[in-house]
Design an enzyme around this catalytic site. Structure first.
Site, mmCIF file in Angstrom:
data_model
loop_
_atom_site.group_PDB
_atom_site.id
_atom_site.type_symbol
_atom_site.label_atom_id
_atom_site.label_comp_id
_atom_site.label_asym_id
_atom_site.label_seq_id
_atom_site.Cartn_x
_atom_site.Cartn_y
_atom_site.Cartn_z
ATOM 1 N N VAL A 95 10.554 39.646 -28.383
ATOM 2 C CA VAL A 95 9.498 39.998 -29.336
ATOM 3 C C VAL A 95 8.494 38.905 -29.164
ATOM 4 C CG1 VAL A 95 11.028 41.211 -30.582
ATOM 5 C CG2 VAL A 95 10.664 38.729 -31.008
ATOM 6 N N GLU A 96 8.448 37.987 -28.205
ATOM 7 C CA GLU A 96 7.602 37.064 -28.309
ATOM 8 C C GLU A 96 6.812 36.908 -26.774
ATOM 9 O OE1 GLU A 96 9.119 33.159 -30.377
ATOM 10 O OE2 GLU A 96 10.994 34.315 -30.076
#
Lengths: 902, 369
Positions: free
Chosen positions: B153-154
């Protein structure tokens, strides 16, 4: 020292590659050991221990910090946290430091204890924070609660006290239990908050202490210690190993060093030896008198001083780098180039070869060259050794020329050693003693070449004399293989050995005297004959003069007499006798070679045919002449009368030889080709040229001649005839010789004799005989001056001339003749002059007369033949010649001939 | 770092032999516990000049030792979006240096706008924290970098891809080869970025000057706020030079926080996600309050937008106390003195909007709307 040297010697035998291998091995071991040592980390001990100490210190500090925190002397967790982080880092460092497997368990233990410790510390921090807050707040809360609930003041105060008490003695479980019970009451009395905080204090406080306990009992220091000990043990091992390694290293190092030193020493030694050797070889090279050079790819690379000298180079630079072939003479260049190519290709030395070389200045010389190919640093080179053999060649050529001389000389040349062993005899020598040219003389002794008595003389007289003086000349007798002796004029030479002074070899040069002796004999013989001839000639000449007078007078007397006069007969006899005497003189003159020659080109066959009646008359009845006359004979230049004389003499002798018996005389003419060999066997005056000869041959079947007779046959005054005067054959020989002819005699006692006369062929055609008309009686006029020292001749000549119609004057000799001619020269038509006169002879007088009158006509008269006499007057305008004795007719004819022309 | 220790005469530094630690410690504990309140009382009143060694808060060091060349390289990488899969997200995206080192969002988001699980802590002074991430799963700043770079998610990157992209840049290649023997590797990239992060300190705040002896660095209200901060006990956990960041603590000490505020995701389990120990449930790394006035929203999940409600919540669940608004204001004023200087520029805001909040008493727990 010896052992070391000996060891070094066998050491030397090890090839370089083995040395290198050993060195590499040693070095490898050395490096290996060294690396091993390098790996040994001596600092590791301190590092590890410092890390362990660090760990222990940190561990102690954390404990200290925690205690300080709970003691409220430390007010934040920064240092504690930093230390835990440091401990973690230290552990990681230790872990990387002690990577060896043996440490894994210890490290793991340490790790576990550390983990426990860190967890405990985390717990501590968390628990203490909570506890500290609640603890702090409790007093405040209790105060508040006391204020809010005064009735509970006692309980609360007690509670506060108890709590504080408990905090001092947290291991007082009794108190704790009591507090817990008390706290329950709080719940019911609505002091929730207090209850909660109390719970917190009780629980968290315990947890704080548990955490500290956990942290201190985790065993980190013990584990670290153990790790340290383990490491120490390990390290000690490593130290020992290291020490061992060091020792090994030292040993290896020493060994290597020693090895290197040894090698170096060896190398030094070798170097020195090499240097010395090189020096020696260089010196040798420089000193070698032969030229030595090295060439590569056709160019000179190195030349020694001798080579420089040979080529006439002032410095090596003149040669080095230059093409080898430049030094070879163009004649030999191709050969040498091919030779070099071969050398390189086959890589084999080539044998000695004589080559023509060129010096720097262009002059050439001969050198004996040998080539040896070799490889030098991968390059194909050729070493050349050359020697200037020019002198040797010249010497050899000289020697060979001398030997050729020896081989070709007609003298005997032989050499033998001291012991009489023959070493060499030249071809002429072999021929002299009747040995074959290929006969091996080296099996022979000196004695084989000489008759016995001579050998003795050689041994005792000749050779000792030769040895004494070096050489000795003497007559010596050699022995022919067929036994007869050969007289030789010899020079014996002793070849001396310089050191001992004695002769090692003897040599002899001998000239065969046989021929010489023979020639001498012949010469004597010839000389004798010659002197006889001269004598005869002289006598004949004088006789001729006398006979001229007699004949002349008799003729004149005869003319004056009547036909019937009986004196005529006597006069005729006188004439005949005179004629015979004249013939005799002619013979003598002919013998002496001084007869009168009238040369005409004649066909011999014709001549013989003309003579047949004459010949028939000369022979006995019982003798038959058989003629075999060749047709078409070429002409020969002969004096007809003389040749007739010869033929007659031969026929007469043949006739005599046959004698009373019946016999045959064969007469043949022909032409033949006579070669040297044939001519050598003839009797001639001088060597005749090979070629065509016309011959006539008289052959009889008479008694033949013996050796003795044949030897003396041609001697004057030698005769086998009782009535012979002995001049016939000598005259024949003289005539034949005079005609440049040759004669051969074959005779066999009891069988017969053959005479063959060869006459050279003439180029001229047969001369047509001039017929002299004796009956021409045209009158002659003029005055003739007669010059002769003989009175009778003068008188006779005068008589003859006057009768012919001339007037005459006379002079005694040349001087008088000149006087007369000076006085009466204009009257004088011609001169009849004798050759030989005193005071002034014919020649001189003629010259003088010519001075007076260049056109003077002179007829010469002499007892000698025309050729001899007139030869001196060639080109001088002699009008004519008449030979004494001359008949009046002859004289008149001659005069007519001469003066009719004018 | 040098530790200045002023030890009061009454209190001796404790250096016990290891073996006897426990025994000795307990007795001493007894002795000193009596003195404890006294000390506290003493510490409650603001003195003319502080005795730094007695203070729970410590000034930020001017520097942590760092390689300047490496830090410079790290700075470049910090701002380089090529670290992310789609080349849009750099470190600065979530840790905006212009914005207090955070992005100001409840949860950060990564590539394709994927929402993250937690609120991003500030990158400033992160070198002073004893672990990284709310659950402390990264022991070092280097280790922390793996999280965002590879996080789905980064940045959603893989290191090989990142390196490939970085290798195309001649400058990176050259710089890495100059600084490292092994050139451009993942470890070296992390080293560089971490080294840069270490330089992100904010020393020399007004409060630090006050700690160091400048009595006039902060005003009386701020001093009072600091005193309250201490007396209430905030300082038990938010202590040290980073005002926190050096211990794990349970969220919900005095009450079950998560009973009233359900976890949004498993991040709420905190340290338990790392150790699996029951005692670690809901334990989080205590965040630094140094730039707290710049890093709203607050808590691991960014639940509280205002500092006031955060403080109220903290007091309730951690201290078991009720802090009145007035005291909250003092504390907030104190907190405003904490941001220091970065590259010569002070991060302390001129305005103090966080001071303005409504009556919190009406709402027991500030719900995020």
């Amino acid at each position: 020292m010896n052992s070391a040297a000996g060891h070094a010697f066998s050491f030397r035998k090890i090839p370089m590659s083995a040395h290198l291998l050993i060195l590499m091995l040693l070095s490898g071991l050395l490096i290996h050991d060294f690396l091993h040592l390098q790996r040994f980390d001596s600092a590791q001990l301190s590092r590890v221990h410092s890390l362990i100490d660090q760990l222990e210190k940190l561990d102690a500090e954390t404990e200290q910090f925690m205690l300080q925190t709970i003691n409220h002397t430390r007010f934040n967790y920064d240092d504690l946290t930093d230390d835990t982080l440091a401990m973690r880092d230290t552990y990681h460092l230790l872990q990387s430091e002690l990577s060896d497997a043996r440490f894994r368990d210890s490290l793991q233990d340490l790790h576990d204890s550390l983990t426990t410790q860190f967890t405990a510390i985390d717990e501590f921090k968390a628990a203490f924070s909570i506890w500290a807050n609640s603890s702090r707040y409790l007093s405040v809360l209790i105060k508040q609660l006391i204020a809010a609930h005064p009735q509970q003041r006692l309980m609360l105060t007690e509670l506060n006290r108890d709590v504080l008490n408990w905090q001092l003695y947290p291991d007082n479980d009794e108190l704790k239990t009591q507090l817990l019970q008390q706290s329950k009451i709080l719940r019911t009395t609505g002091m929730e908050e207090l209850y909660r905080h109390l719970q917190i204090i009780l629980t968290q406080g315990g947890e704080v202490l548990d955490a500290i306990t956990a942290s201190t009992t985790c065993g980190t220091p013990e584990n670290a210690e153990r790790l340290g000990e383990q490491f120490d043990a390990f390290y000690t091992q490593e130290m020992d190993q290291k020490r061992r390694n060091e020792q090994t290293l030292l040993m290896l190092g020493a060994l290597l060093l020693a090895y290197l030193v040894l090698l170096l020493m060896m190398r030094q030694h070798d170097q020195r030896a090499l240097r010395e050797s090189e020096q020696r070889f260089r010196l040798l090279f420089d000193l070698i008198p032969d030229a030595v050079g090295i060439h590569q790819r056709g160019l000179w690379r190195y030349v020694n001083p001798a080579a420089m000298q040979m080529y006439g180079a002032k410095s090596a630079d003149e040669l080095i780098g230059s093409p080898v072939l430049e030094r070879i003479h163009p004649d030999h260049r191709r050969q040498v180039a091919e030779r070099i190519q071969n050398e390189v290709k086959k890589n084999q030395p080539v044998p000695l070869m004589a080559q023509k070389h060129l010096r720097i200045d262009g002059s050439s010389f001969y050198a004996e060259v040998q080539g040896i190919p070799f490889e030098e640093r991968g390059q194909q080179s050729i070493m050349v050794v050359a020697r200037d053999i020019t002198q040797r060649i010249h010497a050899e050529r000289e020697s060979s020329r001398l030997i050729t001389i020896l081989e070709h000389t007609s003298d005997f040349v032989g050499m033998a050693d001291r012991n009489g062993q023959v070493l060499y005899v030249n071809p002429a020598g072999k021929s002299l003693v009747g040995l074959a040219a290929d006969h091996d003389v080296q099996q022979m002794q000196i004695a084989d070449f000489h008759p016995e008595h001579e050998t003795a003389r050689l041994l005792h007289e000749i050779l000792p004399k030769a040895e004494a003086t070096g050489s000795y000349q003497t007559k010596a007798i050699f022995k022919h293989s067929d036994g007869h002796d050969i007289t030789v004029s010899a020079v014996f030479t002793a070849h001396q050995d310089n050191t001992t002074g004695k002769a090692t070899h003897f040599s002899v040069i001998g000239r065969d005297l046989t021929a010489e002796l023979e020639r001498n004999k012949q010469l004597e013989h010839t000389q004798r004959l010659e002197s006889l001839g001269i004598l005869a000639g002289g006598i004949a000449h004088d006789f001729n003069n006398i006979l001229t007078a007699i004949m002349g007078n008799a003729a004149m007397a005869n003319r004056g007499l009547e036909q019937s006069n009986p004196a005529r007969e006597q006069l005729a006899r006188i004439e005949a006798a005179t004629r015979r005497a004249s013939d005799l003189c002619k013979q003598m003159l002919a013998y002496s070679g001084k007869g009168r020659f009238i040369i005409k080109a004649t066909n011999l066959t014709d001549l013989v045919e003309d003579m047949t009646r004459l010949m028939e008359v000369s022979i006995h009845k019982n003798v038959v002449i058989k003629y075999h006359l060749a047709e078409n004979l070429p002409a020969v230049e002969i004096d007809t009368a003389q040749i007739q004389q010869v033929i007659l003499n031969l026929i007469t002798n043949a006739n005599e030889a046959i004698g009373e018996k019946s016999g045959v005389i064969s007469f043949s003419t022909g032409i033949m080709h006579a070669d040297r060999h044939y001519l050598d066997q003839t009797l001639t005056d001088k060597p005749l040229p090979e070629g065509r000869y016309v011959y006539f041959e008289v052959s009889d079947t008479g008694c033949g001649m013996d050796e003795q007779t044949m030897q003396h046959m041609f001697d004057p005054f030698f005769t086998t005839k009782f009535t012979g005067r002995g001049l016939g054959m000598s005259a024949v020989l003289g005539i034949v010789r005079g005609h440049q002819g040759a004669m051969r005699v074959y005779s066999e006692l009891g069988k017969g004799t053959t005479f063959k006369v060869l006459l050279p062929v003439s180029e001229q055609a047969v001369a047509v005989e001039e017929s002299i008309d004796h009956n021409d009686s045209s009158p002659l006029t003029g005055t003739i001056l007669i010059v002769d020292d003989e009175e009778t001749i003068r008188e006779v000549a005068a008589m003859m001339l006057e009768e012919a119609g001339f007037d005459t004057m006379s002079a005694n000799d040349g001087v008088e003749a000149l006087e007369v001619y000076k006085q009466h020269g204009d009257r004088i038509t011609g001169v009849l002059m004798d050759m030989t006169m005193p005071r002034m002879d014919g020649k001189e007088c003629f010259r003088e007369l010519r001075r007076i009158n260049p056109d003077v006509k002179v007829v010469l008269s002499s007892g000698y033949n025309e050729q001899d006499a007139t030869s001196r007057f060639v080109g001088q305008g002699l009008a004519g010649f008449i030979q004494k004795p001359y008949s009046p007719e002859a004289l008149i004819d001659k005069m007519r001939e001469v003066f009719a022309a004018s | 770092m040098t530790r200045q220790r002023f030890v009061p005469a009454a209190v001796q530094p404790f250096k016990p032999p290891i073996a006897t630690a426990r025994r000795c410690g307990v007795s001493l504990l007894r002795a000193l516990l009596l003195l404890a309140p006294l000390t506290l009382l003493l510490g409650a009143q603001p003195a003319a000049a502080l005795n730094l060694s007695l203070e729970p808060l410590q000034p930020i060091p001017e520097k942590i030792p760092a390689d300047p060349a490496l830090a410079k390289l790290g700075e470049k990488l910090f701002f380089d979006p090529r670290l992310s899969a789609d080349n849009t997200i750099s470190c600065a995206h979530c840790h905006d240096l212009e914005h207090g080192g955070v992005d100001g969002l409840k949860h950060s988001y990564g590539v394709d706008g994927r929402e993250g699980m937690v609120n991003s802590p500030t990158v400033f002074n992160s070198g002073l924290n004893f672990a990284q991430f709310w659950d402390g799963r990264a022991a070092t700043l280097e280790d922390q970098i793996d999280g965002p770079v590879t996080g789905h998610v980064e940045m959603d990157s893989k290191w090989p891809d990142v390196l490939k992209k970085l290798r195309e840049d001649q400058l990176y290649k050259q710089r890495f080869h100059t600084l490292f023997d092994d050139g451009l590797t993942a470890n070296n990239v992390k080293h560089a970025i971490a080294e840069f992060e270490r330089t992100l300190l904010t020393p020399d705040s007004r409060f630090d000057r006050y700690l160091k002896g400048d009595v006039n660095a902060i005003n009386e209200a701020e001093k009072h706020g600091y005193a309250l901060f201490k007396s209430y006990g905030c300082v038990s956990c938010h202590q040290g030079r980073n005002v926190g960041g050096n211990l794990f603590q349970k969220l919900g000490v005095m009450g079950d926080y998560f009973k009233e505020n359900a976890m949004e995701n498993k991040a709420g389990l905190g340290r338990f996600n790392v150790t699996g120990l029951a005692s670690d449930k809901h334990r989080f790394k205590v965040p630094s309050l140094r730039l707290v006035v710049l890093t709203a929203p607050y808590f691991h999940n960014g639940r509280y937008r205002t500092l006031a409600e955060t403080i109220r919540t903290m007091a309730k669940f951690q201290l078991g106390r009720h802090i009145p608004d007035e005291d909250i204001r003092y504390i907030i004023q104190f907190l405003y003195t904490l941001p220091g200087k970065y590259r010569g520029k002070s991060l302390e805001p001129k305005d103090r909007p966080l001071l303005h909040f409504g009556n919190l008493d009406s709402a027991p727990s500030g719900a995020d709307s």
